[in-house]
Design an enzyme around this catalytic site. Structure first.
Site: not given
Ligand code: ADP
Length: 481
Positions: A286, A252
């Site tokens: 993010c 990720e």
């Protein structure tokens, strides 16, 4: 020093025991808002990581029944809620985020353990209909093996919880290495997880420098899964380290989220959603909007509404009432944000809200004023890289085709947001945007119930949903004549 029964002892947890580093050395942890010395945590390395992997591997020798895993996950979920307040205070003190956000992080983390407790029935043996080639075919979901989880500092509890909950549900032995800047939430978590009745050795917490620990996890043959959240650059290092050993990897990685506001959008709702999405965690997530594109006909009005909201944000210590934005994590982060703003101004952006703050003298107290930049362009650093700070940069566009081309023109593909009153346009955009998470008229991020992860260089593999569980399972097909 931080006082909490959840941080006593303030150590790693290896092979069912609280452990100091074999070398005896420690690393200090500071509050990024005040510089207060919060704790000293063990500086572990290769030896402790090997021991942790050995313990996790041994725990797999007696498979844990699904009912026991479910009970443990439910117990952990309940423990987190019961200790929400002390956990939230630890998160805020080591990370800096406002207390309300830290409380939400505890609830969010707990929801992952509950979610995967509820998914365990999916792992039951599954017999295929009929006889294929004259045989009976049964599929079993076996634990993939030992899982190594490496996580960043922006969500000190949630980042490993998203992975750990799935790994426990799958029945894996686990070694977690949290970020050195924020190890205390993990220590506190282990105090609570100890009470969940899992076999000793199944869950290991290794604290220390990332390089040697990461290398052992990536190269050890017993570690069958590496699940990492962090930057694309570090993801590339870990991929190189794992590649000779052929293991399952979930990455990720970074994002560079577009946030698109069409001329038919509810501008107030879009501005509210943008502020909530962008300034959460001080802009250090993010999934937060990094490139805002507003239709040129509504640009001036949208910027006016946005400016009012950005100017009203209060910056300070996350423990203080009414604070919306905490400090940046350190000077490195501060310098990056300041450079992005300098670059944008030099290339012709205009600063609608914000000012140049002095460079902090330490790695704490790195408060950056919430900033709104108008007139952003694709060649500016604010649009090319993740700024990871409280800066909103806005550009204008003229057509749907143009904005979708601009939005997709990035190596990243994690999250994107679209604001329009036309559902057909929303659907069209989602279909054409190469991002794993697309919000239409919402700036909300991931939820435990749905798969979340990136496309392109934002990585691969998913967290949450059922997909997040399958990352840690090895389907085995048994064919009986
Ligand atoms: P971030 O900017 O979000 O901290 P990083 O990719 O630098 O992103 O770090 C994410 C996590 O990975 C952190 O816990 C960090 O300590 C760890 N990390 C960094 N470099 C390595 C490495 N070479 N091997 C293993 N872990 C690493």
């Amino acid at each position: 020093m931080i006082e909490s029964p959840l941080l006593t002892p303030c150590m790693g947890y290896v092979a069912g025991k609280w452990q100091a580093a074999k070398s005896g050395s420690t690393v200090p942890v500071h509050n990024p808002a005040t510089g207060e010395h919060l704790a000293d945590v063990p500086d572990m390395g290769k030896g402790e990581t090997l021991e942790a992997i050995g313990a996790a591997a041994s725990s797999l020798e007696t498979p844990l029944p699904r009912a026991d895993r479910r009970r443990a996950l439910e117990a952990i979920a309940a423990q987190l809620i019961e200790h929400r307040e002390p956990l939230a205070r630890i998160i805020t003190q080591e990370h800096g985020k406002p207390l309300a956000e830290a409380r939400a992080e505890v609830e969010y983390s707990s929801a992952f353990y509950s979610h995967f407790a509820g998914q365990l029935d999916r792992l039951g043996r599954q017999e295929l209909d009929g006889r294929i080639r004259g045989c009976r075919w049964t599929i079993h979901h076996r634990p993939a093996g030992v899982a190594g989880l490496i996580t960043p500092w922006n969500f000190p509890l949630a980042m490993f919880s998203k992975k750990l909950s799935a790994a426990v549900a799958a029945g894996c032995g686990v070694v977690v290495r949290p970020a050195s800047l924020t190890p205390l939430s993990a220590i506190a978590f282990w105090r609570l997880a100890e009470r969940a009745g899992l076999p000793p050795g199944m869950l290991n917490l290794v604290l220390g420098r990332s390089g040697p620990i990461g290398e052992v996890l990536c190269e050890h043959p017993a570690v069958r899964v590496i699940s990492f959240t962090g930057s694309t650059d570090t993801g590339q290092i870990l991929l190189r380290q794992t590649s000779p050993h052929i293991k399952r990897v979930a990455m990720e990685l970074g994002g560079n989220a577009p946030f698109i506001v069409f001329d038919d959008a509810d501008l107030t709702a879009a501005a509210d959603a943008l502020v909530a999405n962008k300034f959460r965690c001080g802009g250090q997530t993010c999934v937060c909007a990094n490139r805002v594109y507003v239709h040129k006909d509504v640009g001036p009005r949208f910027n006016e509404i946005l400016a009012e909201r950005v100017a009203a944000l209060k910056v300070g210590n996350g423990l203080d009432d009414g604070v919306h934005v905490g400090p940046l994590i350190n000077r490195f982060a501060f310098d990056k944000v300041a450079e992005h703003v300098r670059d944008a101004l030099a290339r012709g952006a205009d600063r609608v809200v914000g000012y140049d703050p002095p460079r902090p003298e330490h790695d704490w107290g790195c408060f950056y004023p919430p900033t709104l930049l108008g007139g952003a362009r694709p060649d500016m650093l604010v649009f090319q890289q993740e700024t990871f700070g409280p800066v909103v940069a806005v550009a204008t566009f003229e057509s749907e085709d143009e904005v979708l081309r601009l939005a997709n023109d990035t190596r990243y593909g994690l999250a994107a947001y679209v604001f329009t009153r036309d559902p057909a346009r929303g659907g069209r955009c989602a279909e054409r945007l190469s991002f794993g998470h697309v919000g239409i008229n919402t700036g909300t991020g991931p939820a435990p119930e749905a798969p979340f992860g990136g496309m392109k260089q934002s990585g691969f593999g998913r967290e949450g949903g059922v997909e997040g569980l399958l990352e840690f399972c090895e389907p085995q097909t048994v064919v009986e004549a």
